[in-house]
Design a protein around this motif. Structure first.
Motif, PDB file in Angstrom:
ATOM      1  N   VAL A   1      -2.754  -1.108  -3.971  1.00  0.00           N
ATOM      2  CA  VAL A   1      -3.367   0.688  -3.845  1.00  0.00           C
ATOM      3  C   VAL A   1      -2.519   1.316  -3.548  1.00  0.00           C
ATOM      4  O   VAL A   1      -1.133   0.879  -2.878  1.00  0.00           O
ATOM      5  CB  VAL A   1      -4.569   0.379  -2.548  1.00  0.00           C
ATOM      6  CG1 VAL A   1      -5.370   1.844  -2.381  1.00  0.00           C
ATOM      7  CG2 VAL A   1      -5.288  -0.874  -3.124  1.00  0.00           C
ATOM      8  N   ASP A   2      -2.155   2.336  -4.605  1.00  0.00           N
ATOM      9  CA  ASP A   2      -1.576   4.007  -4.313  1.00  0.00           C
ATOM     10  C   ASP A   2      -2.615   4.888  -4.307  1.00  0.00           C
ATOM     11  O   ASP A   2      -3.482   5.219  -5.725  1.00  0.00           O
ATOM     12  CB  ASP A   2      -0.966   4.152  -6.067  1.00  0.00           C
ATOM     13  CG  ASP A   2       0.057   4.525  -6.121  1.00  0.00           C
ATOM     14  OD1 ASP A   2       0.053   5.723  -4.935  1.00  0.00           O
ATOM     15  OD2 ASP A   2       0.879   4.855  -6.292  1.00  0.00           O
ATOM     16  N   VAL A   3      -2.307   5.789  -3.253  1.00  0.00           N
ATOM     17  CA  VAL A   3      -2.850   6.706  -2.795  1.00  0.00           C
ATOM     18  C   VAL A   3      -2.431   8.437  -3.095  1.00  0.00           C
ATOM     19  O   VAL A   3      -1.132   8.244  -2.054  1.00  0.00           O
ATOM     20  CB  VAL A   3      -4.018   6.268  -1.254  1.00  0.00           C
ATOM     21  CG1 VAL A   3      -4.798   8.076  -1.457  1.00  0.00           C
ATOM     22  CG2 VAL A   3      -4.636   5.363  -1.920  1.00  0.00           C
TER      23      VAL A   3
ATOM     24  N   VAL B   1      -2.948  12.484   3.087  1.00  0.00           N
ATOM     25  CA  VAL B   1      -4.292  11.932   3.069  1.00  0.00           C
ATOM     26  C   VAL B   1      -4.910  11.136   3.912  1.00  0.00           C
ATOM     27  O   VAL B   1      -3.813  10.833   5.647  1.00  0.00           O
ATOM     28  CB  VAL B   1      -3.728   9.919   2.267  1.00  0.00           C
ATOM     29  CG1 VAL B   1      -5.126   8.759   1.319  1.00  0.00           C
ATOM     30  CG2 VAL B   1      -2.880  10.645   0.747  1.00  0.00           C
TER      31      VAL B   1
ATOM     32  N   LEU C   1     -10.384  -1.391  -1.104  1.00  0.00           N
ATOM     33  CA  LEU C   1     -10.115  -0.831  -1.911  1.00  0.00           C
ATOM     34  C   LEU C   1      -8.621  -1.951  -2.283  1.00  0.00           C
ATOM     35  O   LEU C   1      -8.045  -2.751  -1.102  1.00  0.00           O
ATOM     36  CB  LEU C   1      -9.251   0.242  -2.018  1.00  0.00           C
ATOM     37  CG  LEU C   1      -9.798   1.718  -1.882  1.00  0.00           C
ATOM     38  CD1 LEU C   1     -10.377   1.817  -0.504  1.00  0.00           C
ATOM     39  CD2 LEU C   1      -9.145   2.943  -2.234  1.00  0.00           C
TER      40      LEU C   1
ATOM     41  N   ALA D   1      -5.705  13.067  -0.383  1.00  0.00           N
ATOM     42  CA  ALA D   1      -7.288  12.177  -1.196  1.00  0.00           C
ATOM     43  C   ALA D   1      -8.184  11.400   0.315  1.00  0.00           C
ATOM     44  O   ALA D   1      -6.958  11.451   1.594  1.00  0.00           O
ATOM     45  CB  ALA D   1      -6.782  10.090  -2.317  1.00  0.00           C
TER      46      ALA D   1
ATOM     47  N   LEU E   1       0.752   5.789   0.104  1.00  0.00           N
ATOM     48  CA  LEU E   1      -0.557   6.636   0.779  1.00  0.00           C
ATOM     49  C   LEU E   1       0.806   8.247   0.439  1.00  0.00           C
ATOM     50  O   LEU E   1       2.128   8.177   0.994  1.00  0.00           O
ATOM     51  CB  LEU E   1      -0.650   6.414   2.235  1.00  0.00           C
ATOM     52  CG  LEU E   1      -1.377   5.030   3.059  1.00  0.00           C
ATOM     53  CD1 LEU E   1      -1.898   5.326   3.861  1.00  0.00           C
ATOM     54  CD2 LEU E   1      -2.916   5.121   1.199  1.00  0.00           C
TER      55      LEU E   1
ATOM     56  N   THR F   1       0.748  -0.905  -0.270  1.00  0.00           N
ATOM     57  CA  THR F   1       0.443  -0.073   0.128  1.00  0.00           C
ATOM     58  C   THR F   1       1.146   1.719  -0.242  1.00  0.00           C
ATOM     59  O   THR F   1       1.778   1.492   0.755  1.00  0.00           O
ATOM     60  CB  THR F   1      -0.440  -0.530   1.088  1.00  0.00           C
ATOM     61  OG1 THR F   1      -1.134  -0.979   1.898  1.00  0.00           O
ATOM     62  CG2 THR F   1      -2.127   1.057   1.431  1.00  0.00           C
TER      63      THR F   1
ATOM     64  N   PHE G   1      -6.757  -1.910   3.114  1.00  0.00           N
ATOM     65  CA  PHE G   1      -6.538  -2.261   2.328  1.00  0.00           C
ATOM     66  C   PHE G   1      -6.329  -3.248   1.585  1.00  0.00           C
ATOM     67  O   PHE G   1      -5.449  -3.983   1.666  1.00  0.00           O
ATOM     68  CB  PHE G   1      -5.322  -0.553   1.347  1.00  0.00           C
ATOM     69  CG  PHE G   1      -5.486   0.568   1.983  1.00  0.00           C
ATOM     70  CD1 PHE G   1      -5.717   1.579   1.064  1.00  0.00           C
ATOM     71  CD2 PHE G   1      -5.387   1.239   3.988  1.00  0.00           C
ATOM     72  CE1 PHE G   1      -6.438   2.677   1.466  1.00  0.00           C
ATOM     73  CE2 PHE G   1      -5.655   2.491   3.743  1.00  0.00           C
ATOM     74  CZ  PHE G   1      -6.257   2.665   2.090  1.00  0.00           C
TER      75      PHE G   1
ATOM     76  N   SER H   1      -6.096   3.009  -7.963  1.00  0.00           N
ATOM     77  CA  SER H   1      -5.135   3.506  -8.182  1.00  0.00           C
ATOM     78  C   SER H   1      -6.318   5.200  -8.125  1.00  0.00           C
ATOM     79  O   SER H   1      -6.814   5.394  -8.333  1.00  0.00           O
ATOM     80  CB  SER H   1      -4.728   4.052  -8.799  1.00  0.00           C
ATOM     81  OG  SER H   1      -3.851   5.030  -9.110  1.00  0.00           O
ATOM     82  N   VAL H   2      -5.788   5.783  -6.429  1.00  0.00           N
ATOM     83  CA  VAL H   2      -6.426   7.193  -6.271  1.00  0.00           C
ATOM     84  C   VAL H   2      -5.440   8.603  -6.506  1.00  0.00           C
ATOM     85  O   VAL H   2      -4.479   8.167  -5.713  1.00  0.00           O
ATOM     86  CB  VAL H   2      -7.357   6.706  -4.750  1.00  0.00           C
ATOM     87  CG1 VAL H   2      -7.862   7.988  -4.655  1.00  0.00           C
ATOM     88  CG2 VAL H   2      -8.219   5.549  -4.597  1.00  0.00           C
TER      89      VAL H   2
ATOM     90  N   ILE I   1     -10.330   8.498   2.074  1.00  0.00           N
ATOM     91  CA  ILE I   1     -10.405   7.518   2.091  1.00  0.00           C
ATOM     92  C   ILE I   1     -11.464   7.398   3.699  1.00  0.00           C
ATOM     93  O   ILE I   1     -11.627   7.067   4.571  1.00  0.00           O
ATOM     94  CB  ILE I   1      -9.587   6.583   2.451  1.00  0.00           C
ATOM     95  CG1 ILE I   1      -8.592   6.604   1.067  1.00  0.00           C
ATOM     96  CG2 ILE I   1     -10.375   4.648   1.853  1.00  0.00           C
ATOM     97  CD1 ILE I   1      -8.851   6.869  -0.424  1.00  0.00           C
TER      98      ILE I   1
END
Length: 451
Positions: free
Chosen positions: A288-290, A276, A302, A294, A272, A270, A284, A306-307, A296
């Motif tokens: 996953v890439d935030v 964030v 997730l 962003a 972040l 993960t 997660f 990708s966010v 959540i």
């Protein structure tokens, strides 16, 4: 760290019967990745010249798991102890000249830094024959004891079942991990005996053999959490918890805010960004890439997603593999995305499924909209242009394209392309019959009373 070549031997031959599982013990996951692969990833940071995994029961599963990594595999056909297991790597390391780290596949959280410390100690001024990694657990229980002086020079290691009451009172315990020079390892192993309570060839006896050859051994210590082993489902859960706690701290140290850290679950990969915000009860999964800033929201899940910067997810949203949210986009409660791109500033705020879809910048997806991407045999794509407006409770039957700026009226089932800036309205005409409902109820009540 010394410039000598390094080899890593990972013991993964145990049956793991206490797990009561058809899955090999070392392949049970922690943070979405098999524990053996956690360990191999940490060891790989040392750039070893050779890595050998010693397998036994369930070898096919382990061999399949490590095949993509290009490591060597050695087979321990009989379970005759840890020393015997290490001996099985001799052929794979034939001609190797360098240092050897001995690790355990069910002790997955050992860090690169600790491995480096072991190698560095091996090349200390006193040139120990063996370096042992010790720890002091809250409850020493049945661990083997490391009998050493205040400077860390080891006299012996005693397995619990062979230890005297005085030796059992020692709190420094043996993790089983060792560092040994390659030119010493197999010569020492060839001298092992099995005159002990278990009738096994103990790897720990290398310490005694090194002392007999006129060279001492040394112990360095690490925290108990780092060398926690997994032999049961309960221990697996405990190691998972320890990993998660460390990852949560790192996320906050790196600039993310976790409202309720103990309720957020990370995967091994993960990512972040800064600032964030993660609300409670977020999971997660892998991949996953935030991005920065962003949000959540609570109860979102997730995986493979990708966010983008400043995007907003949830609450109660699910992003599945291939979901991409671009800068400033939004998905709200009970929205699911799979293999879909939500363009910059686009939003799907309620009760929507976007699968195999491409949504342009600034588009609005109304509540209850679904992309009908599967006909029972094949998947098809839906394209929604920038600035389009999809009314609530619409079904977009793929393959279909909604042009830029187009409007799809609420309740429509779209089966053909809609050109840009057009209105698509797919509804039967509304009709009303005055008094019909009252007459219907009167007729039905009379039928019910007649029974």
């Amino acid at each position: 760290m010394t410039s000598r070549p390094l080899a890593v031997i990972v013991l993964a031959a145990g049956k793991g019967t206490r797990m009561k599982s058809d899955t090999h013990k070392v392949l049970h996951p922690i943070a979405g990745r098999p524990m053996l692969l956690h360990l191999l990833a940490s060891a790989a940071e040392l750039a070893p010249a050779k890595t050998v995994v010693v397998v036994g029961a369930g070898r096919e599963q382990v061999e399949k798991a490590v095949a993509p990594l290009g490591v060597s595999v050695a087979h321990q056909a009989e379970q005759l102890g840890t020393g015997h297991a290490v001996q099985q790597a001799e052929a794979a390391l034939a001609g190797f000249e360098g240092d050897v780290l001995i690790l355990y596949g069910d002790v997955p959280l050992v860090t690169e830094a600790t491995m480096r410390r072991m190698i560095d100690r091996l090349h200390g001024d006193d040139a120990p024959a063996v370096v042992v990694l010790g720890f002091r657990p809250a409850d020493p229980a049945a661990y083997g004891r490391v009998i050493a002086d205040a400077d860390g020079r080891v006299d012996r290691i005693v397995e619990f079942k062979d230890a005297s009451p005085e030796e059992r009172a020692v709190t420094l315990c043996n993790s089983g991990l060792m560092a040994v020079r390659g030119e010493d390892l197999f010569a020492l192993l060839s001298r092992l005996g099995n005159a002990n309570a278990a009738g096994e060839y103990y790897l720990t006896d290398l310490v005694m053999l090194g002392g007999q050859s006129g060279r001492g051994s040394a112990v360095i210590e690490t925290a108990a959490d780092e060398v926690a082993g997994v032999n049961s489902r309960a221990e697996l859960a405990a190691v998972e918890q320890a990993w998660q706690q460390a990852r949560r701290r790192r996320a906050m140290d790196d600039g993310a805010s976790l409202v309720a850290p103990e309720t957020v679950w990370f995967s091994h990969d993960t990512k972040l960004g800064r600032d964030v915000l993660v609300e409670p009860n977020v999971v997660f999964g892998p991949g996953v890439d935030v991005a920065d800033k962003a949000i959540i929201h609570a109860f979102s899940h997730l995986e493979g997603a990708s966010v983008g910067e400043g995007a907003s997810v949830g609450p109660y949203a699910r992003l599945r593999p291939g979901a991409v949210m671009e800068k400033g986009s939004r998905v709200g409660n009970f929205v699911e995305m799979k293999k879909a791109v939500l363009g910059e500033g686009a939003k799907a705020n309620h009760l929507t499924y976007l699968g195999d879809a491409e949504v342009g910048a600034g588009a609005n997806i109304g509540a209850g909209t679904i992309t009908c991407n599967y006909d029972g045999f094949f998947k098809y794509k839906t394209v929604i242009g920038a600035g389009a407006f999809i009314g609530s409770n619409s079904a977009l039957v793929a393959p279909v394209t909604i042009g830029e700026g187009a409007i799809v009226a609420a309740g429509s089932t779209i089966t053909a392309d809609v050109e840009g800036d057009a209105l698509a309205l797919v509804r039967p005409p509304q009709t009303a019959k005055p008094g019909w409902a009252a007459k219907f109820r009167n007729v039905m009540r009379a039928k019910k009373e007649a029974k």
